[in-house]
Design a protein around this motif. Structure first.
Motif, PDB file in Angstrom:
ATOM      1  N   SER A  54       8.395 -41.615 -17.747  1.00 19.37           N
ATOM      2  CA  SER A  54       8.277 -40.740 -16.586  1.00 19.37           C
ATOM      3  C   SER A  54       6.871 -40.888 -16.006  1.00 19.37           C
ATOM      4  O   SER A  54       6.026 -41.595 -16.550  1.00 19.37           O
ATOM      5  CB  SER A  54       8.535 -39.284 -16.998  1.00 19.37           C
ATOM      6  OG  SER A  54       7.498 -38.855 -17.866  1.00 19.37           O
ATOM      7  N   GLU A  55       6.627 -40.192 -14.916  1.00 19.14           N
ATOM      8  CA  GLU A  55       5.295 -40.240 -14.302  1.00 19.14           C
ATOM      9  C   GLU A  55       4.249 -39.682 -15.266  1.00 19.14           C
ATOM     10  O   GLU A  55       3.143 -40.210 -15.371  1.00 19.14           O
ATOM     11  CB  GLU A  55       5.293 -39.456 -12.990  1.00 19.14           C
ATOM     12  CG  GLU A  55       3.957 -39.488 -12.269  1.00 19.14           C
ATOM     13  CD  GLU A  55       3.526 -40.895 -11.863  1.00 19.14           C
ATOM     14  OE1 GLU A  55       2.314 -41.147 -11.855  1.00 19.14           O
ATOM     15  OE2 GLU A  55       4.394 -41.729 -11.572  1.00 19.14           O
ATOM     16  N   LEU A  56       4.607 -38.639 -15.984  1.00 16.57           N
ATOM     17  CA  LEU A  56       3.697 -38.065 -16.963  1.00 16.57           C
ATOM     18  C   LEU A  56       3.392 -39.056 -18.092  1.00 16.57           C
ATOM     19  O   LEU A  56       2.239 -39.187 -18.522  1.00 16.57           O
ATOM     20  CB  LEU A  56       4.282 -36.774 -17.546  1.00 16.57           C
ATOM     21  CG  LEU A  56       3.426 -36.051 -18.571  1.00 16.57           C
ATOM     22  CD1 LEU A  56       2.132 -35.573 -17.933  1.00 16.57           C
ATOM     23  CD2 LEU A  56       4.195 -34.885 -19.161  1.00 16.57           C
ATOM     24  N   ASP A  57       4.406 -39.783 -18.549  1.00 19.92           N
ATOM     25  CA  ASP A  57       4.194 -40.804 -19.583  1.00 19.92           C
ATOM     26  C   ASP A  57       3.278 -41.912 -19.075  1.00 19.92           C
ATOM     27  O   ASP A  57       2.395 -42.372 -19.799  1.00 19.92           O
ATOM     28  CB  ASP A  57       5.530 -41.407 -20.018  1.00 19.92           C
ATOM     29  CG  ASP A  57       6.415 -40.405 -20.742  1.00 19.92           C
ATOM     30  OD1 ASP A  57       5.875 -39.485 -21.372  1.00 19.92           O
ATOM     31  OD2 ASP A  57       7.648 -40.552 -20.652  1.00 19.92           O
ATOM     32  N   GLN A  58       3.487 -42.334 -17.844  1.00 20.26           N
ATOM     33  CA  GLN A  58       2.637 -43.380 -17.277  1.00 20.26           C
ATOM     34  C   GLN A  58       1.191 -42.912 -17.144  1.00 20.26           C
ATOM     35  O   GLN A  58       0.261 -43.672 -17.416  1.00 20.26           O
ATOM     36  CB  GLN A  58       3.189 -43.825 -15.918  1.00 20.26           C
ATOM     37  CG  GLN A  58       4.502 -44.554 -16.026  1.00 20.26           C
ATOM     38  CD  GLN A  58       5.113 -44.845 -14.670  1.00 20.26           C
ATOM     39  OE1 GLN A  58       4.622 -44.389 -13.642  1.00 20.26           O
ATOM     40  NE2 GLN A  58       6.209 -45.601 -14.671  1.00 20.26           N
ATOM     41  N   GLN A  59       0.999 -41.661 -16.748  1.00 23.59           N
ATOM     42  CA  GLN A  59      -0.349 -41.117 -16.669  1.00 23.59           C
ATOM     43  C   GLN A  59      -0.991 -41.053 -18.050  1.00 23.59           C
ATOM     44  O   GLN A  59      -2.174 -41.352 -18.209  1.00 23.59           O
ATOM     45  CB  GLN A  59      -0.335 -39.714 -16.056  1.00 23.59           C
ATOM     46  CG  GLN A  59      -0.041 -39.684 -14.587  1.00 23.59           C
ATOM     47  CD  GLN A  59       0.050 -38.261 -14.065  1.00 23.59           C
ATOM     48  OE1 GLN A  59      -0.067 -37.295 -14.816  1.00 23.59           O
ATOM     49  NE2 GLN A  59       0.268 -38.134 -12.763  1.00 23.59           N
ATOM     50  N   ARG A  60      -0.212 -40.663 -19.050  1.00 21.28           N
ATOM     51  CA  ARG A  60      -0.717 -40.582 -20.420  1.00 21.28           C
ATOM     52  C   ARG A  60      -1.156 -41.961 -20.911  1.00 21.28           C
ATOM     53  O   ARG A  60      -2.206 -42.114 -21.537  1.00 21.28           O
ATOM     54  CB  ARG A  60       0.357 -40.000 -21.332  1.00 21.28           C
ATOM     55  CG  ARG A  60      -0.095 -39.795 -22.758  1.00 21.28           C
ATOM     56  CD  ARG A  60       0.994 -39.186 -23.618  1.00 21.28           C
ATOM     57  NE  ARG A  60       1.316 -37.842 -23.165  1.00 21.28           N
ATOM     58  CZ  ARG A  60       2.546 -37.418 -22.884  1.00 21.28           C
ATOM     59  NH1 ARG A  60       3.575 -38.229 -23.000  1.00 21.28           N
ATOM     60  NH2 ARG A  60       2.756 -36.191 -22.492  1.00 21.28           N
ATOM     61  N   ILE A  61      -0.376 -42.987 -20.605  1.00 21.21           N
ATOM     62  CA  ILE A  61      -0.716 -44.351 -21.023  1.00 21.21           C
ATOM     63  C   ILE A  61      -1.967 -44.835 -20.291  1.00 21.21           C
ATOM     64  O   ILE A  61      -2.871 -45.415 -20.907  1.00 21.21           O
ATOM     65  CB  ILE A  61       0.479 -45.300 -20.794  1.00 21.21           C
ATOM     66  CG1 ILE A  61       1.600 -44.975 -21.778  1.00 21.21           C
ATOM     67  CG2 ILE A  61       0.050 -46.757 -20.928  1.00 21.21           C
ATOM     68  CD1 ILE A  61       2.899 -45.701 -21.518  1.00 21.21           C
TER      69      ILE A  61
END
Length: 88
Positions: A54-61
């Motif tokens: 998700s967008e949140l996962d991409q930001q976390r990475i």
């Protein structure tokens, strides 16, 4: 009849040689921010293995990748400070 001698004494006699030296422990300690940042990045990537990120996962990475690069840069700069000489 020959007696059976245990090898335990020979193994433990060299145990002090197998322990890390203070210099090695200091090197590990100085690299610890890079190690922890790398673990954070791997954790963020593992979360997305079984699903589409998700967008949140991409930001976390991305955030974890930036932390890792910052930690690597700081470690490299620490090494460069120690080797900088007075070349005029």
């Amino acid at each position: 009849m020959n007696s059976i001698v245990t090898v335990q004494e020979a193994v433990t006699a060299f145990a002090e040689w197998l322990e890390p030296t203070n210099a090695e422990l200091d090197a590990i300690d100085s690299e610890m921010p890079v190690i922890l940042a790398d673990v954070d990045l791997i954790d963020a990537q593992i979360i997305t293995l079984d699903r589409s990120p998700s967008e949140l996962d991409q930001q976390r990475i991305r955030r974890a990748r930036r932390r890792l690069l910052t930690a690597r840069r700081e470690l490299a700069n620490q090494g460069a400070e120690g080797t900088s000489g007075g070349v005029a």
